[in-house]
Design a protein around this motif. Structure first.
Motif, mmCIF file in Angstrom:
data_model
loop_
_atom_site.group_PDB
_atom_site.id
_atom_site.type_symbol
_atom_site.label_atom_id
_atom_site.label_comp_id
_atom_site.label_asym_id
_atom_site.label_seq_id
_atom_site.Cartn_x
_atom_site.Cartn_y
_atom_site.Cartn_z
ATOM 1 N N UNK A 124 0.831 -1.197 0.000
ATOM 2 C CA UNK A 124 0.000 0.000 0.000
ATOM 3 C C UNK A 124 0.870 1.253 0.000
ATOM 4 N N UNK A 125 0.282 2.345 -0.429
ATOM 5 C CA UNK A 125 1.012 3.610 -0.530
ATOM 6 C C UNK A 125 0.991 4.342 0.807
ATOM 7 N N UNK A 126 2.146 4.920 1.154
ATOM 8 C CA UNK A 126 2.228 5.724 2.376
ATOM 9 C C UNK A 126 1.856 7.166 2.039
ATOM 10 N N UNK A 127 0.568 7.486 2.194
ATOM 11 C CA UNK A 127 0.126 8.839 1.941
ATOM 12 C C UNK A 127 0.495 9.768 3.081
ATOM 13 N N UNK A 128 0.122 11.026 2.946
ATOM 14 C CA UNK A 128 0.403 12.018 3.974
ATOM 15 C C UNK A 128 -0.849 12.270 4.816
ATOM 16 N N UNK A 129 -0.651 12.377 6.116
ATOM 17 C CA UNK A 129 -1.750 12.646 7.041
ATOM 18 C C UNK A 129 -1.342 13.759 7.988
ATOM 19 N N UNK A 130 -2.331 14.441 8.550
ATOM 20 C CA UNK A 130 -2.080 15.501 9.523
ATOM 21 C C UNK A 130 -2.167 14.936 10.929
ATOM 22 N N UNK A 131 -1.219 15.304 11.778
ATOM 23 C CA UNK A 131 -1.222 14.880 13.170
ATOM 24 C C UNK A 131 -1.065 16.117 14.054
ATOM 25 N N UNK A 132 -2.114 16.419 14.799
ATOM 26 C CA UNK A 132 -2.084 17.552 15.711
ATOM 27 C C UNK A 132 -1.676 17.081 17.103
ATOM 28 N N UNK A 133 -0.623 17.677 17.629
ATOM 29 C CA UNK A 133 -0.117 17.308 18.949
ATOM 30 C C UNK A 133 -0.952 18.016 20.015
ATOM 31 N N UNK A 134 -1.409 17.274 21.015
ATOM 32 C CA UNK A 134 -2.216 17.867 22.072
ATOM 33 C C UNK A 134 -1.999 17.123 23.381
ATOM 34 N N UNK A 135 -2.279 17.817 24.463
ATOM 35 C CA UNK A 135 -2.209 17.211 25.781
ATOM 36 C C UNK A 135 -3.324 16.171 25.923
ATOM 37 N N UNK A 136 -3.009 15.030 26.498
ATOM 38 C CA UNK A 136 -3.987 13.964 26.602
ATOM 39 C C UNK A 136 -3.742 13.159 27.869
ATOM 40 N N UNK A 137 -4.782 12.473 28.306
ATOM 41 C CA UNK A 137 -4.651 11.579 29.449
ATOM 42 C C UNK A 137 -4.247 10.174 29.024
ATOM 43 N N UNK A 138 -4.219 9.943 27.717
ATOM 44 C CA UNK A 138 -3.799 8.629 27.219
ATOM 45 C C UNK A 138 -2.284 8.476 27.356
ATOM 46 N N UNK A 139 -1.847 7.245 27.446
ATOM 47 C CA UNK A 139 -0.427 6.907 27.546
ATOM 48 C C UNK A 139 0.263 7.625 28.705
ATOM 49 N N UNK A 140 -0.221 7.428 29.921
ATOM 50 C CA UNK A 140 0.443 8.041 31.082
ATOM 51 C C UNK A 140 1.744 7.314 31.415
ATOM 52 N N UNK A 141 2.590 7.985 32.167
ATOM 53 C CA UNK A 141 3.856 7.377 32.598
ATOM 54 C C UNK A 141 3.607 6.361 33.704
ATOM 55 N N UNK A 142 2.818 6.754 34.676
ATOM 56 C CA UNK A 142 2.560 5.885 35.819
ATOM 57 C C UNK A 142 1.185 5.242 35.689
ATOM 58 N N UNK A 143 1.056 4.086 36.302
ATOM 59 C CA UNK A 143 -0.231 3.407 36.276
ATOM 60 C C UNK A 143 -0.047 1.909 36.417
ATOM 61 N N UNK A 144 -1.156 1.213 36.505
ATOM 62 C CA UNK A 144 -1.127 -0.232 36.689
ATOM 63 C C UNK A 144 -1.252 -0.983 35.378
ATOM 64 N N UNK A 145 -2.047 -2.059 35.442
ATOM 65 C CA UNK A 145 -2.171 -2.940 34.280
ATOM 66 C C UNK A 145 -2.804 -2.229 33.097
ATOM 67 N N UNK A 146 -3.756 -1.323 33.363
ATOM 68 C CA UNK A 146 -4.408 -0.598 32.277
ATOM 69 C C UNK A 146 -3.404 0.250 31.498
ATOM 70 N N UNK A 147 -2.435 0.823 32.211
ATOM 71 C CA UNK A 147 -1.407 1.615 31.541
ATOM 72 C C UNK A 147 -0.553 0.749 30.629
ATOM 73 N N UNK A 148 -0.188 -0.425 31.100
ATOM 74 C CA UNK A 148 0.602 -1.345 30.269
ATOM 75 C C UNK A 148 -0.165 -1.744 29.023
ATOM 76 N N UNK A 149 -1.463 -2.022 29.185
ATOM 77 C CA UNK A 149 -2.274 -2.394 28.030
ATOM 78 C C UNK A 149 -2.386 -1.244 27.035
#
Length: 216
Positions: free
Chosen positions: A56-81
């Motif tokens: 497949x072709x690697x097209x171009x997409x826009x990615x806007x950087x924003x503050x989020x609660x996803x992918x935290x540094x600390x946390x339990x099993x849910x963070x690992x998942x």
């Protein structure tokens, strides 16, 4: 013949030579490129391409950087998942060639190193994290220098209120989702070949997928 009459003739002659040289160089480079594309790799020893050419072709997409609660540094099993979702189907590896040789894809390797950095920042000092501790430093210069991002961002990192102003710059990126789709397809194809190779197991492909890396 006057000097004035010779100048246009000489210019035309030089122009003709440049045009012929350009045609030759373009046709020669096209033949070389075609030879590279048409080369059939054995994937044995050093006989494999430098870049994984996906269908497949690697097209171009826009990615806007924003503050989020996803992918935290600390946390339990849910963070690992949550962080585990950054890995591809196949754990960042693809199987290529008739022997299904395993190769690591640089993008997924870099994400793997980011996950290890998160574990280190979260205070994980198990033998696995300690063994990989020096390695996450390596892909960062590779990623920054090999594909530099020239997007301009305001220099307000220290003064900006990230609680209220949560949206940053918008970057133009290659469509990474195509890589995930291709890796998933590659994993499914390899898994199906293992099912055909081990019919006595009596397991469906979905059951083998749950075994994951145990069959790698």
């Amino acid at each position: 013949m006057s000097v004035r009459s010779r100048v246009p003739s000489l210019a035309a002659f030089v122009t003709c030579l440049v045009a012929l040289a350009s045609v030759y160089l373009l046709s020669n480079s096209s033949r070389k490129g075609l030879a590279v594309r048409d080369h059939s790799y054995s994937y044995i020893g050093d006989d494999y391409p430098e870049i994984w050419r996906i269908s497949s072709s690697l097209g171009k997409v826009a990615m806007t950087v924003e503050e989020t609660q996803s992918y935290p540094i600390h946390g339990g099993h849910n963070t690992l998942e949550m962080w585990a979702t950054t890995s591809s189907k196949g754990f960042g590896y693809v199987r290529l060639g008739t022997e299904h040789r395993a190769f690591a894809v640089s993008m997924f390797h870099q994400l793997h190193c980011v996950r290890l950095l998160r574990a280190s920042l979260a205070g994980s000092y198990d033998p696995y994290a300690r063994g990989y501790a020096p390695l996450p430093q390596l892909p960062s210069p590779e990623m920054i220098l090999c594909s530099p991002n020239l997007t301009l961002e305001p220099a307000d990192v220290l003064s900006r209120d990230f609680e209220g102003d949560r949206v940053g710059a918008t970057h133009v990126c290659s469509d990474w989702s195509a890589m995930y789709d291709e890796a998933a397809s590659n994993w499914d194809d390899w898994l199906q070949s293992r099912v055909m190779f081990w019919p006595w197991l009596g397991l469906e492909a979905a059951a083998l997928a749950r075994l994951g890396v145990a069959l790698a």
